[in-house]
Design a protein around this motif. Structure first.
Motif, PDB file in Angstrom:
ATOM      1  N   ARG A 106      37.697  47.214  43.612  1.00  0.00           N
ATOM      2  CA  ARG A 106      38.028  47.121  42.193  1.00  0.00           C
ATOM      3  C   ARG A 106      39.208  46.198  41.920  1.00  0.00           C
ATOM      4  O   ARG A 106      39.321  45.639  40.825  1.00  0.00           O
ATOM      5  CB  ARG A 106      38.276  48.513  41.618  1.00  0.00           C
ATOM      6  CG  ARG A 106      36.990  49.329  41.477  1.00  0.00           C
ATOM      7  CD  ARG A 106      37.255  50.693  40.870  1.00  0.00           C
ATOM      8  NE  ARG A 106      38.147  51.478  41.714  1.00  0.00           N
ATOM      9  CZ  ARG A 106      38.937  52.450  41.281  1.00  0.00           C
ATOM     10  NH1 ARG A 106      38.963  52.762  39.987  1.00  0.00           N
ATOM     11  NH2 ARG A 106      39.694  53.121  42.125  1.00  0.00           N
ATOM     12  N   SER A 107      40.065  45.994  42.928  1.00  0.00           N
ATOM     13  CA  SER A 107      41.194  45.074  42.726  1.00  0.00           C
ATOM     14  C   SER A 107      40.731  43.631  42.625  1.00  0.00           C
ATOM     15  O   SER A 107      41.473  42.768  42.143  1.00  0.00           O
ATOM     16  CB  SER A 107      42.203  45.220  43.869  1.00  0.00           C
ATOM     17  OG  SER A 107      41.698  44.652  45.076  1.00  0.00           O
ATOM     18  N   ARG A 108      39.503  43.365  43.052  1.00  0.00           N
ATOM     19  CA  ARG A 108      38.973  42.004  43.018  1.00  0.00           C
ATOM     20  C   ARG A 108      38.066  41.779  41.803  1.00  0.00           C
ATOM     21  O   ARG A 108      37.436  40.741  41.681  1.00  0.00           O
ATOM     22  CB  ARG A 108      38.223  41.722  44.317  1.00  0.00           C
ATOM     23  CG  ARG A 108      39.102  41.917  45.557  1.00  0.00           C
ATOM     24  CD  ARG A 108      38.318  41.793  46.840  1.00  0.00           C
ATOM     25  NE  ARG A 108      38.129  40.414  47.245  1.00  0.00           N
ATOM     26  CZ  ARG A 108      38.946  39.740  48.062  1.00  0.00           C
ATOM     27  NH1 ARG A 108      40.029  40.325  48.529  1.00  0.00           N
ATOM     28  NH2 ARG A 108      38.688  38.502  48.402  1.00  0.00           N
ATOM     29  N   MET A 109      38.012  42.776  40.923  1.00  0.00           N
ATOM     30  CA  MET A 109      37.213  42.668  39.707  1.00  0.00           C
ATOM     31  C   MET A 109      38.084  42.293  38.519  1.00  0.00           C
ATOM     32  O   MET A 109      39.278  42.600  38.481  1.00  0.00           O
ATOM     33  CB  MET A 109      36.531  44.017  39.398  1.00  0.00           C
ATOM     34  CG  MET A 109      35.513  44.474  40.416  1.00  0.00           C
ATOM     35  SD  MET A 109      34.856  46.122  39.954  1.00  0.00           S
ATOM     36  CE  MET A 109      33.678  46.382  41.290  1.00  0.00           C
ATOM     37  N   THR A 110      37.439  41.664  37.534  1.00  0.00           N
ATOM     38  CA  THR A 110      38.096  41.512  36.244  1.00  0.00           C
ATOM     39  C   THR A 110      38.081  42.864  35.539  1.00  0.00           C
ATOM     40  O   THR A 110      37.363  43.785  35.944  1.00  0.00           O
ATOM     41  CB  THR A 110      37.349  40.483  35.377  1.00  0.00           C
ATOM     42  OG1 THR A 110      36.047  41.006  35.052  1.00  0.00           O
ATOM     43  CG2 THR A 110      37.204  39.145  36.101  1.00  0.00           C
ATOM     44  N   GLU A 111      38.866  42.991  34.496  1.00  0.00           N
ATOM     45  CA  GLU A 111      38.890  44.252  33.755  1.00  0.00           C
ATOM     46  C   GLU A 111      37.514  44.565  33.184  1.00  0.00           C
ATOM     47  O   GLU A 111      37.084  45.729  33.175  1.00  0.00           O
ATOM     48  CB  GLU A 111      39.942  44.193  32.647  1.00  0.00           C
ATOM     49  CG  GLU A 111      41.372  44.267  33.149  1.00  0.00           C
ATOM     50  CD  GLU A 111      41.635  45.518  33.979  1.00  0.00           C
ATOM     51  OE1 GLU A 111      41.231  46.620  33.524  1.00  0.00           O
ATOM     52  OE2 GLU A 111      42.228  45.408  35.061  1.00  0.00           O
ATOM     53  N   GLU A 112      36.818  43.552  32.712  1.00  0.00           N
ATOM     54  CA  GLU A 112      35.478  43.765  32.159  1.00  0.00           C
ATOM     55  C   GLU A 112      34.516  44.236  33.241  1.00  0.00           C
ATOM     56  O   GLU A 112      33.724  45.164  33.027  1.00  0.00           O
ATOM     57  CB  GLU A 112      34.963  42.471  31.534  1.00  0.00           C
ATOM     58  CG  GLU A 112      33.589  42.605  30.886  1.00  0.00           C
ATOM     59  CD  GLU A 112      33.096  41.311  30.260  1.00  0.00           C
ATOM     60  OE1 GLU A 112      31.961  41.294  29.748  1.00  0.00           O
ATOM     61  OE2 GLU A 112      33.846  40.315  30.298  1.00  0.00           O
ATOM     62  N   GLN A 113      34.572  43.595  34.414  1.00  0.00           N
ATOM     63  CA  GLN A 113      33.716  44.009  35.526  1.00  0.00           C
ATOM     64  C   GLN A 113      34.026  45.438  35.949  1.00  0.00           C
ATOM     65  O   GLN A 113      33.124  46.243  36.210  1.00  0.00           O
ATOM     66  CB  GLN A 113      33.898  43.060  36.716  1.00  0.00           C
ATOM     67  CG  GLN A 113      33.306  41.689  36.520  1.00  0.00           C
ATOM     68  CD  GLN A 113      33.646  40.759  37.666  1.00  0.00           C
ATOM     69  OE1 GLN A 113      34.697  40.880  38.306  1.00  0.00           O
ATOM     70  NE2 GLN A 113      32.768  39.790  37.930  1.00  0.00           N
ATOM     71  N   LYS A 114      35.302  45.761  36.000  1.00  0.00           N
ATOM     72  CA  LYS A 114      35.709  47.103  36.430  1.00  0.00           C
ATOM     73  C   LYS A 114      35.173  48.163  35.464  1.00  0.00           C
ATOM     74  O   LYS A 114      34.708  49.222  35.890  1.00  0.00           O
ATOM     75  CB  LYS A 114      37.236  47.183  36.505  1.00  0.00           C
ATOM     76  CG  LYS A 114      37.739  48.485  37.121  1.00  0.00           C
ATOM     77  CD  LYS A 114      39.250  48.588  37.054  1.00  0.00           C
ATOM     78  CE  LYS A 114      39.926  47.464  37.818  1.00  0.00           C
ATOM     79  NZ  LYS A 114      41.412  47.626  37.799  1.00  0.00           N
TER      80      LYS A 114
ATOM     81  N   GLU B  85      31.521  35.654  44.745  1.00  0.00           N
ATOM     82  CA  GLU B  85      31.184  35.647  43.320  1.00  0.00           C
ATOM     83  C   GLU B  85      29.751  36.122  43.098  1.00  0.00           C
ATOM     84  O   GLU B  85      29.478  36.898  42.177  1.00  0.00           O
ATOM     85  CB  GLU B  85      31.367  34.237  42.749  1.00  0.00           C
ATOM     86  CG  GLU B  85      31.060  34.138  41.272  1.00  0.00           C
ATOM     87  CD  GLU B  85      31.228  32.726  40.743  1.00  0.00           C
ATOM     88  OE1 GLU B  85      30.969  32.507  39.542  1.00  0.00           O
ATOM     89  OE2 GLU B  85      31.612  31.830  41.536  1.00  0.00           O
TER      90      GLU B  85
ATOM     91  N   THR C 114      28.501  39.524  41.239  1.00  0.00           N
ATOM     92  CA  THR C 114      27.542  39.471  40.140  1.00  0.00           C
ATOM     93  C   THR C 114      26.414  40.467  40.374  1.00  0.00           C
ATOM     94  O   THR C 114      25.998  41.192  39.455  1.00  0.00           O
ATOM     95  CB  THR C 114      26.967  38.050  39.992  1.00  0.00           C
ATOM     96  OG1 THR C 114      28.023  37.148  39.672  1.00  0.00           O
ATOM     97  CG2 THR C 114      25.918  37.996  38.888  1.00  0.00           C
TER      98      THR C 114
END
Length: 305
Positions: free
Chosen positions: A114-122, A200, A204
């Motif tokens: 989760r640290s490698r996600m954007t806020e939207e992805q998270k 990436e 996705t």
């Protein structure tokens, strides 16, 4: 669903790897003729004067009530000297696959998924995890490709689709020890298909799986229903639709492997015997299937169920 369908298809009908998470040889009679049946999973045969190779399209995870081990499939298997699967399916090999996945699919640099996600992805990811009844941090140690597979597997199990009922697992625990074993690929190779994807792309796939998590069971159930009655055209249609959004991944997951397996069959025909080759149904359906590549080699396949 875009890449998500490709991921679903890989889990159920294309890639044997993930079933690990949770002339005639002397002494054998000639393979009997197998009459084509109107229903039942699709089965093909390639043969010359002294060699018969059955091609059986498998599904790597199934509900418990699917009865496929009967009829022409059982007759063909009972006549075979050797069972050939995508990867080794014995208990020792499966344990080694689990260990390898744990080595390849876990972060070693102190970061978390989760640290490698954007806020939207998270947000999308955590919503998907909640729908599965999983804690948001349950996959934090995993790289996206392995987290995706785990998410798909949990969703499948909730839909009553279990890798323990998968075709290869059942074959391995059902056939006798006198039947030889063979494999087409290594676990390292299959893991590399996913582990080698750019992060990436992996991310996705994971986020799309999380977004569409409630569609996983129905999508795979549709493939299984078509497979169970031998409706290979429907399986092909669904897989072709899944593949069109990522041709590079389709090449790695299906097409290049199908070419390799057609070459393997061409070579194996030089050795007398009867082989039952059980590979994901996705490889025997749709464009650039194993059969299509065999045709280019001048080898005829005959459907027997």
């Amino acid at each position: 669903m875009k890449l998500t369908k490709t991921l679903f298809a890989a889990s159920a009908a294309a890639l044997a790897l993930f079933s690990a998470s949770p002339a005639l040889a002397d002494g054998h009679s000639e393979a009997p003729a197998v009459e084509a049946a109107s229903t039942g999973p699709a089965l093909w045969k390639v043969a010359d004067e002294d060699t018969t190779i059955y091609l059986f399209g498998t599904v790597h995870a199934l509900p418990a009530d699917v009865n496929w081990y009967s009829g022409a499939v059982k007759t063909a298997l009972d006549s075979s000297d050797t069972l050939v699967t995508e990867v080794d399916m014995n208990e020792e090999a499966l344990a080694a696959i689990q260990q390898l996945m744990g080595t390849k699919g876990v972060y070693r640099d102190g970061s978390t998924l989760r640290s490698r996600m954007t806020e939207e992805q998270k947000t999308v990811f955590e919503q998907g995890m909640a729908k599965l009844g999983l804690a948001p941090n349950a996959f934090d140690a995993l790289e996206p490709w392995l987290a995706s597979q785990n998410m798909v597997q949990v969703a499948m199990m909730k839909a009553g689709i279990d890798f323990n009922n998968g075709t290869e697992v059942v074959l391995e625990r059902t056939i006798g020890e006198d039947v030889g074993r063979g494999s087409l690929e290594t676990a390292e190779f299959q893991i590399g298909i996913f582990d080698g994807l750019p992060e990436e792309t992996q991310m996705t796939q994971l986020i799309e799986a999380a977004q569409d998590v409630e569609s996983i069971g129905p999508f795979l159930s549709g493939i299984i229903d078509a497979w169970e009655v031998g409706n290979i055209e429907s399986v092909a249609k669904q897989l072709n639709e899944a593949m069109k959004d990522d041709p590079k991944f389709a090449e790695a997951l299906f097409y290049s492997r199908n070419r390799n397996w057609a070459d393997w069959i061409d070579t194996r025909l030089e050795t007398p015997g009867t082989v039952f080759m059980a590979v994901g149904a996705g490889h025997l359906a749709g464009v650039k299937s194993v059969q299509e590549y065999l045709t280019k080699l001048g080898i005829t396949t005959a459907r027997v169920q």
